[in-house]
Design an enzyme around this catalytic site. Structure first.
Site, PDB file in Angstrom:
ATOM      1  CB  THR A 113      -0.916   0.014   1.239  1.00 55.82           C
ATOM      2  OG1 THR A 113      -1.553   1.294   1.354  1.00 55.82           O
ATOM      3  CG2 THR A 113      -0.124  -0.232   2.516  1.00 55.82           C
TER       4      THR A 113
ATOM      5  CE1 TYR B 188      -3.769  -2.071   5.641  1.00 55.44           C
ATOM      6  CE2 TYR B 188      -3.301   0.140   4.831  1.00 55.44           C
ATOM      7  CZ  TYR B 188      -3.566  -1.193   4.584  1.00 55.44           C
ATOM      8  OH  TYR B 188      -3.638  -1.658   3.297  1.00 55.44           O
TER       9      TYR B 188
END
Length: 325
Positions: free
Chosen positions: A134, A156
């Site tokens: 990501t 995250y």
């Protein structure tokens, strides 16, 4: 020629997170291209199983698709990889905000589960391990090349960067053949119900106000799901040498502009409620995809002007007035 030979060697692919947003689209496209696909998903409670079952419907109708309901953190994985050439790991606990309050869940899913999948892949002799990462690994501003510093601003992002390091450690120690793809803001049909564009579409259709955190000028290098899938499959076509690729759309837009496009397409005048910016939200993402364009021969094709209306149409086609659905 070497990349072509490699692509021809890949015949059976394991896709984890196959019932999810990207994983289901990816599985379908691989099947269309003639691959045998093994889909793995554990149907976590992050969102409803009904939506994930609907995501899987097309793949399950294909004879070349085999599905296993299994948890990467607890189940025996090696038998599921039998005969496979490549593994594409789309499984993860996503989202920024929940990672602050439920970190153990993210650590288990995004790091511990990955470790077990890596071990099984090494044991079964997998030739290519593709990891979905990501832009959150970069931090508040994700605007440079793959060599830009990584400084995630959410738990995250921390777990996804840890996952990348875990892959590289196994490559150094045991020769794990891998590629990392850093996805930038994927959107389109089947987008998760916790993601902003999906939420905006549903609230616009209900005549509800939209909550915007911050000034609305935060920007994203939105990537339409079909472009994301094309890049992921292109990564199978080159040797797994530990490369990292940014995978992002070709146009950066602000949140305010995205809302304008969605509301205009749905013919709704939006009402905006503003709240302070949230911890861990990125201020700007603008994917530098030079390496992917050069080495994967991949170019994003769908602009937000086309992709956002397509997502809005999909939300409208599946829309329910019941806010619980």
């Amino acid at each position: 020629m070497h990349a072509l030979r490699w692509k021809l060697q890949v015949t059976k692919v394991v896709v984890t997170g196959a019932a999810g947003f990207v994983g289901s689209h990816l599985s379908e496209r691989l099947l269309q291209l003639g691959y045998d696909v093994v889909g793995i998903d554990s149907f976590t409670d992050y969102y409803s199983r009904d939506q994930k079952d609907a995501n899987l419907a097309a793949a399950r109708a294909d004879a070349k698709f085999t599905f296993a309901e299994a948890d990467l953190c607890t189940d025996e994985l090696s038998p599921l990889l039998e005969g496979a050439t490549a593994v594409i790991n789309e499984a993860a606990t996503p989202g920024l905000q929940l990672s602050w309050s439920d970190f153990d869940r993210y650590l288990e899913s995004n790091v511990s589960g990955l470790k077990r999948l890596i071990d099984a892949s090494l044991h079964m002799g997998i030739s290519h391990f593709v990891q979905a990462s990501t832009s959150s690994v970069y931090g508040s501003d994700a605007t440079g090349p793959e060599t830009a510093p990584t400084s995630p601003v959410s738990p995250y992002g921390v777990t996804k960067l840890a996952a990348e390091h875990l892959l590289r450690a196994h490559a150094e120690a045991f020769g794990l053949p891998f590629t990392v793809l850093r996805y930038f803001s994927i959107y389109g049909p089947r987008q998760r119900p916790d993601m902003a564009y999906r939420i905006f579409c549903e609230r616009l259709l209900r005549g509800e106000p939209l909550t915007v955190y911050g000034d609305g000028l935060q920007s994203r290098s939105n990537t339409y799901v079909s472009d994301c899938v094309a890049a992921t499959i292109a990564a199978l076509g080159r040797p797994p040498d530990g490369s990292i690729f940014n995978i992002g759309g070709g146009k950066e837009i602000t949140l305010a502009t995205a809302i304008e496009i969605l509301a205009g397409h749905l013919d709704v005048e939006p009402t905006i409620i503003r709240k302070p910016a949230r911890h861990g939200d990125q201020r700007r993402t603008a994917a530098d995809t030079t390496r992917a364009r050069e080495l994967l021969a991949w170019t994003p094709l769908v602009t937000p002007a086309v992709g956002l209306p397509a997502q809005a149409d999909w939300v409208r086609s599946t829309f329910s007035l019941d806010p619980a659905l």
